[in-house]
Design a protein around this motif. Sequence first.
Motif, PDB file in Angstrom:
ATOM      1  N   ALA A 157     -43.274 -17.125  15.633  1.00 23.76           N
ATOM      2  CA  ALA A 157     -43.335 -16.343  14.557  1.00 23.76           C
ATOM      3  C   ALA A 157     -44.482 -15.100  14.928  1.00 23.76           C
ATOM      4  O   ALA A 157     -45.733 -15.586  15.772  1.00 23.76           O
ATOM      5  N   ASP A 158     -44.419 -13.767  14.921  1.00 21.02           N
ATOM      6  CA  ASP A 158     -45.477 -13.038  14.779  1.00 21.02           C
ATOM      7  C   ASP A 158     -46.473 -12.876  13.970  1.00 21.02           C
ATOM      8  O   ASP A 158     -47.618 -13.054  14.154  1.00 21.02           O
ATOM      9  N   ILE A 159     -46.328 -13.451  12.844  1.00 21.87           N
ATOM     10  CA  ILE A 159     -47.141 -13.688  11.476  1.00 21.87           C
ATOM     11  C   ILE A 159     -46.966 -15.063  10.889  1.00 21.87           C
ATOM     12  O   ILE A 159     -45.809 -15.214  10.444  1.00 21.87           O
ATOM     13  N   VAL A 160     -47.830 -15.614  10.779  1.00 19.35           N
ATOM     14  CA  VAL A 160     -47.757 -17.046   9.741  1.00 19.35           C
ATOM     15  C   VAL A 160     -48.443 -16.759   8.530  1.00 19.35           C
ATOM     16  O   VAL A 160     -49.800 -16.258   8.564  1.00 19.35           O
ATOM     17  N   ILE A 161     -47.851 -17.379   7.455  1.00 17.47           N
ATOM     18  CA  ILE A 161     -48.585 -17.187   6.329  1.00 17.47           C
ATOM     19  C   ILE A 161     -48.603 -18.513   5.466  1.00 17.47           C
ATOM     20  O   ILE A 161     -47.416 -19.122   5.372  1.00 17.47           O
ATOM     21  N   GLY A 162     -49.690 -19.125   5.199  1.00 18.71           N
ATOM     22  CA  GLY A 162     -49.783 -20.440   4.761  1.00 18.71           C
ATOM     23  C   GLY A 162     -49.641 -20.366   3.159  1.00 18.71           C
ATOM     24  O   GLY A 162     -50.511 -19.900   2.478  1.00 18.71           O
ATOM     25  N   ALA A 163     -48.570 -21.153   2.677  1.00 21.79           N
ATOM     26  CA  ALA A 163     -48.316 -21.336   1.172  1.00 21.79           C
ATOM     27  C   ALA A 163     -48.244 -22.778   0.726  1.00 21.79           C
ATOM     28  O   ALA A 163     -47.368 -23.033  -0.069  1.00 21.79           O
ATOM     29  N   ASP A 164     -48.950 -23.604   1.569  1.00 20.32           N
ATOM     30  CA  ASP A 164     -48.516 -25.023   1.574  1.00 20.32           C
ATOM     31  C   ASP A 164     -49.426 -25.804   0.831  1.00 20.32           C
ATOM     32  O   ASP A 164     -49.612 -27.174   1.259  1.00 20.32           O
ATOM     33  N   GLY A 165     -50.026 -25.024  -0.202  1.00 22.55           N
ATOM     34  CA  GLY A 165     -50.635 -26.091  -1.308  1.00 22.55           C
ATOM     35  C   GLY A 165     -52.242 -26.488  -0.790  1.00 22.55           C
ATOM     36  O   GLY A 165     -52.723 -25.981   0.076  1.00 22.55           O
ATOM     37  N   ALA A 166     -52.779 -27.154  -1.723  1.00 24.10           N
ATOM     38  CA  ALA A 166     -53.964 -27.640  -1.778  1.00 24.10           C
ATOM     39  C   ALA A 166     -54.585 -28.440  -0.525  1.00 24.10           C
ATOM     40  O   ALA A 166     -55.556 -28.421   0.100  1.00 24.10           O
ATOM     41  N   ASN A 167     -53.584 -29.053   0.087  1.00 23.61           N
ATOM     42  CA  ASN A 167     -53.636 -29.873   1.320  1.00 23.61           C
ATOM     43  C   ASN A 167     -53.357 -29.065   2.519  1.00 23.61           C
ATOM     44  O   ASN A 167     -52.715 -29.788   3.382  1.00 23.61           O
ATOM     45  N   SER A 168     -53.308 -27.686   2.614  1.00 20.70           N
ATOM     46  CA  SER A 168     -52.785 -27.069   3.504  1.00 20.70           C
ATOM     47  C   SER A 168     -53.009 -27.369   5.057  1.00 20.70           C
ATOM     48  O   SER A 168     -54.389 -27.519   5.174  1.00 20.70           O
ATOM     49  N   LYS A 169     -52.296 -27.529   5.915  1.00 20.49           N
ATOM     50  CA  LYS A 169     -52.569 -27.580   7.276  1.00 20.49           C
ATOM     51  C   LYS A 169     -52.739 -26.378   7.872  1.00 20.49           C
ATOM     52  O   LYS A 169     -53.514 -26.079   8.584  1.00 20.49           O
ATOM     53  N   ILE A 170     -51.961 -25.206   7.418  1.00 17.06           N
ATOM     54  CA  ILE A 170     -52.445 -23.867   7.996  1.00 17.06           C
ATOM     55  C   ILE A 170     -53.776 -23.255   7.562  1.00 17.06           C
ATOM     56  O   ILE A 170     -54.465 -22.669   8.682  1.00 17.06           O
ATOM     57  N   ARG A 171     -54.439 -23.743   6.559  1.00 16.58           N
ATOM     58  CA  ARG A 171     -55.760 -23.217   6.241  1.00 16.58           C
ATOM     59  C   ARG A 171     -56.905 -23.776   7.402  1.00 16.58           C
ATOM     60  O   ARG A 171     -57.615 -22.863   7.503  1.00 16.58           O
ATOM     61  N   SER A 172     -56.583 -24.940   8.012  1.00 19.75           N
ATOM     62  CA  SER A 172     -57.464 -25.265   9.182  1.00 19.75           C
ATOM     63  C   SER A 172     -57.419 -24.378  10.186  1.00 19.75           C
ATOM     64  O   SER A 172     -58.345 -24.338  11.067  1.00 19.75           O
ATOM     65  N   TYR A 173     -56.384 -23.386  10.317  1.00 21.50           N
ATOM     66  CA  TYR A 173     -56.493 -22.616  11.589  1.00 21.50           C
ATOM     67  C   TYR A 173     -57.549 -21.459  11.068  1.00 21.50           C
ATOM     68  O   TYR A 173     -57.648 -20.421  11.893  1.00 21.50           O
ATOM     69  N   LEU A 174     -57.673 -21.315   9.877  1.00 20.78           N
ATOM     70  CA  LEU A 174     -58.703 -20.298   9.405  1.00 20.78           C
ATOM     71  C   LEU A 174     -60.164 -20.802   9.236  1.00 20.78           C
ATOM     72  O   LEU A 174     -60.912 -19.912   9.563  1.00 20.78           O
ATOM     73  N   THR A 175     -60.211 -21.768   8.771  1.00 20.89           N
ATOM     74  CA  THR A 175     -61.617 -22.309   8.363  1.00 20.89           C
ATOM     75  C   THR A 175     -61.547 -23.920   8.049  1.00 20.89           C
ATOM     76  O   THR A 175     -60.465 -24.452   7.595  1.00 20.89           O
ATOM     77  N   PRO A 176     -62.754 -24.301   8.461  1.00 19.91           N
ATOM     78  CA  PRO A 176     -62.713 -25.734   8.062  1.00 19.91           C
ATOM     79  C   PRO A 176     -63.028 -26.280   6.586  1.00 19.91           C
ATOM     80  O   PRO A 176     -62.819 -27.431   6.162  1.00 19.91           O
ATOM     81  N   THR A 177     -63.237 -25.518   5.706  1.00 24.33           N
ATOM     82  CA  THR A 177     -63.733 -25.462   4.436  1.00 24.33           C
ATOM     83  C   THR A 177     -62.553 -26.373   3.837  1.00 24.33           C
ATOM     84  O   THR A 177     -61.398 -25.972   3.688  1.00 24.33           O
ATOM     85  N   LYS A 178     -62.889 -27.671   2.874  1.00 24.49           N
ATOM     86  CA  LYS A 178     -62.106 -28.287   2.287  1.00 24.49           C
ATOM     87  C   LYS A 178     -62.195 -28.233   0.780  1.00 24.49           C
ATOM     88  O   LYS A 178     -63.419 -27.943   0.352  1.00 24.49           O
ATOM     89  N   PRO A 179     -61.126 -28.573  -0.137  1.00 23.79           N
ATOM     90  CA  PRO A 179     -61.559 -28.405  -1.582  1.00 23.79           C
ATOM     91  C   PRO A 179     -62.461 -29.809  -2.147  1.00 23.79           C
ATOM     92  O   PRO A 179     -62.489 -30.668  -1.492  1.00 23.79           O
ATOM     93  N   ILE A 180     -63.017 -29.352  -3.014  1.00 24.41           N
ATOM     94  CA  ILE A 180     -64.054 -30.099  -3.766  1.00 24.41           C
ATOM     95  C   ILE A 180     -63.453 -30.912  -4.873  1.00 24.41           C
ATOM     96  O   ILE A 180     -63.082 -30.273  -5.751  1.00 24.41           O
ATOM     97  N   TYR A 181     -63.862 -32.215  -5.175  1.00 23.05           N
ATOM     98  CA  TYR A 181     -63.192 -33.004  -6.469  1.00 23.05           C
ATOM     99  C   TYR A 181     -64.200 -32.403  -7.692  1.00 23.05           C
ATOM    100  O   TYR A 181     -65.365 -32.445  -7.640  1.00 23.05           O
ATOM    101  N   SER A 182     -63.457 -32.198  -8.369  1.00 20.53           N
ATOM    102  CA  SER A 182     -64.146 -31.540  -9.783  1.00 20.53           C
ATOM    103  C   SER A 182     -64.622 -32.371 -11.029  1.00 20.53           C
ATOM    104  O   SER A 182     -65.446 -32.375 -11.648  1.00 20.53           O
ATOM    105  N   GLY A 183     -64.310 -33.916 -10.664  1.00 19.11           N
ATOM    106  CA  GLY A 183     -64.683 -35.026 -11.548  1.00 19.11           C
ATOM    107  C   GLY A 183     -63.598 -35.210 -12.648  1.00 19.11           C
ATOM    108  O   GLY A 183     -63.778 -36.204 -13.429  1.00 19.11           O
ATOM    109  N   ILE A 184     -62.584 -34.605 -12.732  1.00 24.28           N
ATOM    110  CA  ILE A 184     -61.631 -34.585 -13.573  1.00 24.28           C
ATOM    111  C   ILE A 184     -60.238 -35.021 -12.756  1.00 24.28           C
ATOM    112  O   ILE A 184     -59.818 -34.458 -11.540  1.00 24.28           O
ATOM    113  N   THR A 185     -59.535 -36.077 -13.450  1.00 26.80           N
ATOM    114  CA  THR A 185     -58.130 -36.552 -12.905  1.00 26.80           C
ATOM    115  C   THR A 185     -57.007 -36.391 -13.813  1.00 26.80           C
ATOM    116  O   THR A 185     -57.297 -36.640 -15.091  1.00 26.80           O
TER     117      THR A 185
END
Length: 384
Positions: A157-185
């Motif tokens: 693919a010439d262009i890749v767009i990550g739309a793979d949710g909160a546990n995105s694997k694509i995100r890691s190719y842009l940033t190491p930042t990960k979600p933070i737990y809010s305290g609510i389940t």
Amino acid sequence: MKIQDKKVAIIGGGPGGLTLARLLQVKGLSVKVYERDLNENIRPQGAPLDLHEESGLAAIKQAGLLEEFKKNYMLGADRLKIMGKNGTIHFNDHNKKLEENFENPSFRPEIDRGALREILLNSLNKNKVVWNSHFLSMSKQGNGWSLNFENKDSVYADIVIGADGANSKIRSYLTPTKPIYSGITMLEGNISNATINSPIVNSFLEGGKIMAFGNGKNIMIGQKANNTIGFYISLKIEENYFSSHKIDFNDKEQLTHWFKKEYKDWNFKIWEELLINAKQPIIPRPICYMPLDQNWITQPNLTIIGDAAHVIPPFAGEGVNMAMLDALELSENLISENSLFQEYEIKMRKRSLKITQLSLDNGEKMHNKNALSFMLDFFNNKTV
């Protein structure tokens, strides 16, 4: 190379990814969606969605799907009852006149998530969605990317767009930042054939929504298609509480015992059928969010949308609307003379920061001892 000659790969076939695919298809781009689900019917879809004029509905209109949306949305499903833990109704707008008014900016029509997905899927050309595509990794190949999937050949693919949710694997190719737990389940469940399997709650629901509050906990219930209701049991709890206590979500007796203990001051006779008659398993959903100061270096051929970019707690009703607005703004960015993603990403992060903070604030207010009073003030003052 012109953008119309480039291959665009969208990883993830949720509302954001499918909306983006439709918008790009309309604009004449070559696009494919890679979705890990085996097929479109493999799992039940989540809670109904209320789309907003400036975001979700704007994307639907731009995609040329408003008439299909009108055929499928649920008139009256936005009507709300706010209840106390013992079943007392404190707010009820079921007496309001039911009318379709897509010209009114405050009109927020509800649609079953499955129905929205079907509209978007049916709007795409044949073979635009590649099912059973479990993304594993990718590597740079020339000016684009080589994408690797489980049990499939690699694709370019010439262009890749990550739309793979909160546990995105694509995100890691842009940033190491990960979600933070809010305290609510939240514990998510569904009840089919609700008139039979959940007669008490269904009689309260009347095809709309219920929010019930008590002692820092709440239950949210909504009408879904095909006589199904969905519910969320929501409370503040340690992130790993259920795993550390070895809760079996297929064991109704164990879940019922847990519920009686945690919701001990609630009228169990009203709410018990949610757990007793729900489809199994009930799914725990830790509510997370992205750091409010997140940032990354823009890449010319890679970006992210929706939960992959900004996990937003559900306490402002903006998650899917923000994902669809991402899709709308990104599609416009891609066909502009400057198709770099920096402008889109700056605008997206700024917008999502405000919504995330609002959602976090609402979540805190909805899970404290004064939650019922807060919500009654909120709706009686017509702040939505």
